[in-house]
Motif scaffolding. Structure first.
Motif, PDB file in Angstrom:
ATOM      1  N   UNK A  20       0.841  -1.200   0.000  1.00 48.51           N
ATOM      2  CA  UNK A  20       0.000   0.000   0.000  1.00 48.51           C
ATOM      3  C   UNK A  20       0.880   1.255   0.000  1.00 48.51           C
ATOM      4  N   UNK A  21       1.936   1.249   0.802  1.00 48.83           N
ATOM      5  CA  UNK A  21       2.847   2.395   0.836  1.00 48.83           C
ATOM      6  C   UNK A  21       3.498   2.621  -0.524  1.00 48.83           C
ATOM      7  N   UNK A  22       3.930   1.539  -1.151  1.00 49.05           N
ATOM      8  CA  UNK A  22       4.564   1.657  -2.470  1.00 49.05           C
ATOM      9  C   UNK A  22       3.570   2.190  -3.500  1.00 49.05           C
ATOM     10  N   UNK A  23       2.344   1.657  -3.465  1.00 50.66           N
ATOM     11  CA  UNK A  23       1.319   2.122  -4.413  1.00 50.66           C
ATOM     12  C   UNK A  23       1.014   3.605  -4.184  1.00 50.66           C
ATOM     13  N   UNK A  24       0.934   4.001  -2.931  1.00 51.23           N
ATOM     14  CA  UNK A  24       0.693   5.420  -2.635  1.00 51.23           C
ATOM     15  C   UNK A  24       1.850   6.291  -3.107  1.00 51.23           C
ATOM     16  N   UNK A  25       3.065   5.805  -2.950  1.00 50.03           N
ATOM     17  CA  UNK A  25       4.232   6.546  -3.437  1.00 50.03           C
ATOM     18  C   UNK A  25       4.170   6.707  -4.957  1.00 50.03           C
ATOM     19  N   UNK A  26       3.822   5.629  -5.668  1.00 46.16           N
ATOM     20  CA  UNK A  26       3.718   5.705  -7.122  1.00 46.16           C
ATOM     21  C   UNK A  26       2.600   6.664  -7.534  1.00 46.16           C
ATOM     22  N   UNK A  27       1.488   6.592  -6.809  1.00 45.75           N
ATOM     23  CA  UNK A  27       0.368   7.478  -7.118  1.00 45.75           C
ATOM     24  C   UNK A  27       0.768   8.937  -6.898  1.00 45.75           C
ATOM     25  N   UNK A  28       1.480   9.202  -5.806  1.00 44.99           N
ATOM     26  CA  UNK A  28       1.964  10.568  -5.543  1.00 44.99           C
ATOM     27  C   UNK A  28       2.919  11.020  -6.645  1.00 44.99           C
ATOM     28  N   UNK A  29       3.807  10.117  -7.068  1.00 46.63           N
ATOM     29  CA  UNK A  29       4.755  10.434  -8.142  1.00 46.63           C
ATOM     30  C   UNK A  29       4.001  10.723  -9.436  1.00 46.63           C
ATOM     31  N   UNK A  30       2.977   9.911  -9.723  1.00 48.52           N
ATOM     32  CA  UNK A  30       2.186  10.122 -10.946  1.00 48.52           C
ATOM     33  C   UNK A  30       1.448  11.453 -10.875  1.00 48.52           C
ATOM     34  N   UNK A  31       0.862  11.779  -9.736  1.00 49.10           N
ATOM     35  CA  UNK A  31       0.152  13.059  -9.585  1.00 49.10           C
ATOM     36  C   UNK A  31       1.120  14.233  -9.784  1.00 49.10           C
ATOM     37  N   UNK A  32       2.285  14.113  -9.199  1.00 52.88           N
ATOM     38  CA  UNK A  32       3.296  15.159  -9.349  1.00 52.88           C
ATOM     39  C   UNK A  32       3.675  15.343 -10.816  1.00 52.88           C
ATOM     40  N   UNK A  33       3.867  14.220 -11.519  1.00 56.48           N
ATOM     41  CA  UNK A  33       4.257  14.261 -12.930  1.00 56.48           C
ATOM     42  C   UNK A  33       3.159  14.932 -13.754  1.00 56.48           C
ATOM     43  N   UNK A  34       1.880  14.574 -13.456  1.00 53.76           N
ATOM     44  CA  UNK A  34       0.762  15.150 -14.209  1.00 53.76           C
ATOM     45  C   UNK A  34       0.687  16.647 -13.948  1.00 53.76           C
ATOM     46  N   UNK A  35       0.919  17.077 -12.720  1.00 56.48           N
ATOM     47  CA  UNK A  35       0.878  18.517 -12.401  1.00 56.48           C
ATOM     48  C   UNK A  35       2.010  19.266 -13.112  1.00 56.48           C
ATOM     49  N   UNK A  36       3.185  18.655 -13.138  1.00 59.87           N
ATOM     50  CA  UNK A  36       4.341  19.320 -13.736  1.00 59.87           C
ATOM     51  C   UNK A  36       4.295  19.294 -15.266  1.00 59.87           C
ATOM     52  N   UNK A  37       3.802  18.176 -15.843  1.00 61.01           N
ATOM     53  CA  UNK A  37       3.828  18.010 -17.300  1.00 61.01           C
ATOM     54  C   UNK A  37       2.470  17.486 -17.770  1.00 61.01           C
ATOM     55  N   UNK A  38       1.452  18.312 -17.807  1.00 58.57           N
ATOM     56  CA  UNK A  38       0.115  17.839 -18.172  1.00 58.57           C
ATOM     57  C   UNK A  38       0.015  17.369 -19.626  1.00 58.57           C
ATOM     58  N   UNK A  39       0.648  18.033 -20.574  1.00 53.72           N
ATOM     59  CA  UNK A  39       0.554  17.650 -21.987  1.00 53.72           C
ATOM     60  C   UNK A  39       1.223  16.308 -22.220  1.00 53.72           C
ATOM     61  N   UNK A  40       2.399  16.138 -21.681  1.00 55.70           N
ATOM     62  CA  UNK A  40       3.092  14.857 -21.843  1.00 55.70           C
ATOM     63  C   UNK A  40       2.299  13.738 -21.172  1.00 55.70           C
ATOM     64  N   UNK A  41       1.628  14.023 -20.069  1.00 54.14           N
ATOM     65  CA  UNK A  41       0.831  13.010 -19.366  1.00 54.14           C
ATOM     66  C   UNK A  41      -0.332  12.548 -20.225  1.00 54.14           C
ATOM     67  N   UNK A  42      -0.996  13.522 -20.896  1.00 55.86           N
ATOM     68  CA  UNK A  42      -2.111  13.166 -21.779  1.00 55.86           C
ATOM     69  C   UNK A  42      -1.599  12.332 -22.945  1.00 55.86           C
ATOM     70  N   UNK A  43      -0.442  12.722 -23.511  1.00 55.44           N
ATOM     71  CA  UNK A  43       0.134  11.970 -24.634  1.00 55.44           C
ATOM     72  C   UNK A  43       0.481  10.541 -24.207  1.00 55.44           C
ATOM     73  N   UNK A  44       1.045  10.403 -23.032  1.00 61.41           N
ATOM     74  CA  UNK A  44       1.361   9.056 -22.521  1.00 61.41           C
ATOM     75  C   UNK A  44       0.087   8.241 -22.300  1.00 61.41           C
ATOM     76  N   UNK A  45      -0.956   8.867 -21.796  1.00 58.25           N
ATOM     77  CA  UNK A  45      -2.216   8.171 -21.553  1.00 58.25           C
ATOM     78  C   UNK A  45      -2.836   7.717 -22.868  1.00 58.25           C
ATOM     79  N   UNK A  46      -2.809   8.584 -23.865  1.00 58.63           N
ATOM     80  CA  UNK A  46      -3.347   8.195 -25.180  1.00 58.63           C
ATOM     81  C   UNK A  46      -2.539   7.051 -25.784  1.00 58.63           C
ATOM     82  N   UNK A  47      -1.209   7.115 -25.697  1.00 58.35           N
ATOM     83  CA  UNK A  47      -0.355   6.057 -26.240  1.00 58.35           C
ATOM     84  C   UNK A  47      -0.617   4.737 -25.510  1.00 58.35           C
TER      85      UNK A  47
END
Length: 129
Positions: free
Chosen positions: A91-118
């Protein structure tokens, strides 16, 4: 010979033989009784010894089973604790990954959408085949 005297002598002899036969029968009956009593006592002793051995064996088996059950319960408790720890770590690891993903989406929203579409396109191709 004198017939009445012979008759009395024969009767006396027969009576004496009868008494000695009765004594022999009584003596033999007493020996049978003694032998039977001794056999019963020996059998009772043997049965008592066998019952004691069975009781001891059952007590030992019960003690071993109880010991085994205690060890199994301890191992199960240890496994439960390890499972809870592993779950907590996951659970801790999953929460860490989720926090990392949220941070990435906040910092790079366009690249996040492109990655999601791919990723969606790739998953669609894989599932279609």
């Amino acid at each position: 010979m004198n017939k009445p005297a012979d008759h009395v002598a024969n009767a006396a002899t027969a009576a004496a033989n009868t008494v000695s036969a009765a004594e022999r029968i009584d003596a033999r009956a007493e020996r049978v009784k003694t032998a039977t009593s001794e056999a019963v006592d020996r059998t009772k002793d043997a049965v008592d010894r066998a019952a004691d051995r069975v009781e001891t064996t059952l007590h030992n088996a019960t003690d071993k089973a109880a010991h085994g059950a205690t060890i199994a319960a301890e191992k199960a408790e240890e496994a439960k604790l390890r499972g809870k720890e592993a779950y907590g770590d996951a659970v801790d690891t999953a929460n860490d990954w989720l926090d990392t993903a949220r941070e990435y989406v906040r910092e790079k929203p366009v690249q996040s959408i492109a990655l999601a579409l791919a990723a969606g396109w790739l998953a669609g191709r894989i599932l279609r085949n």
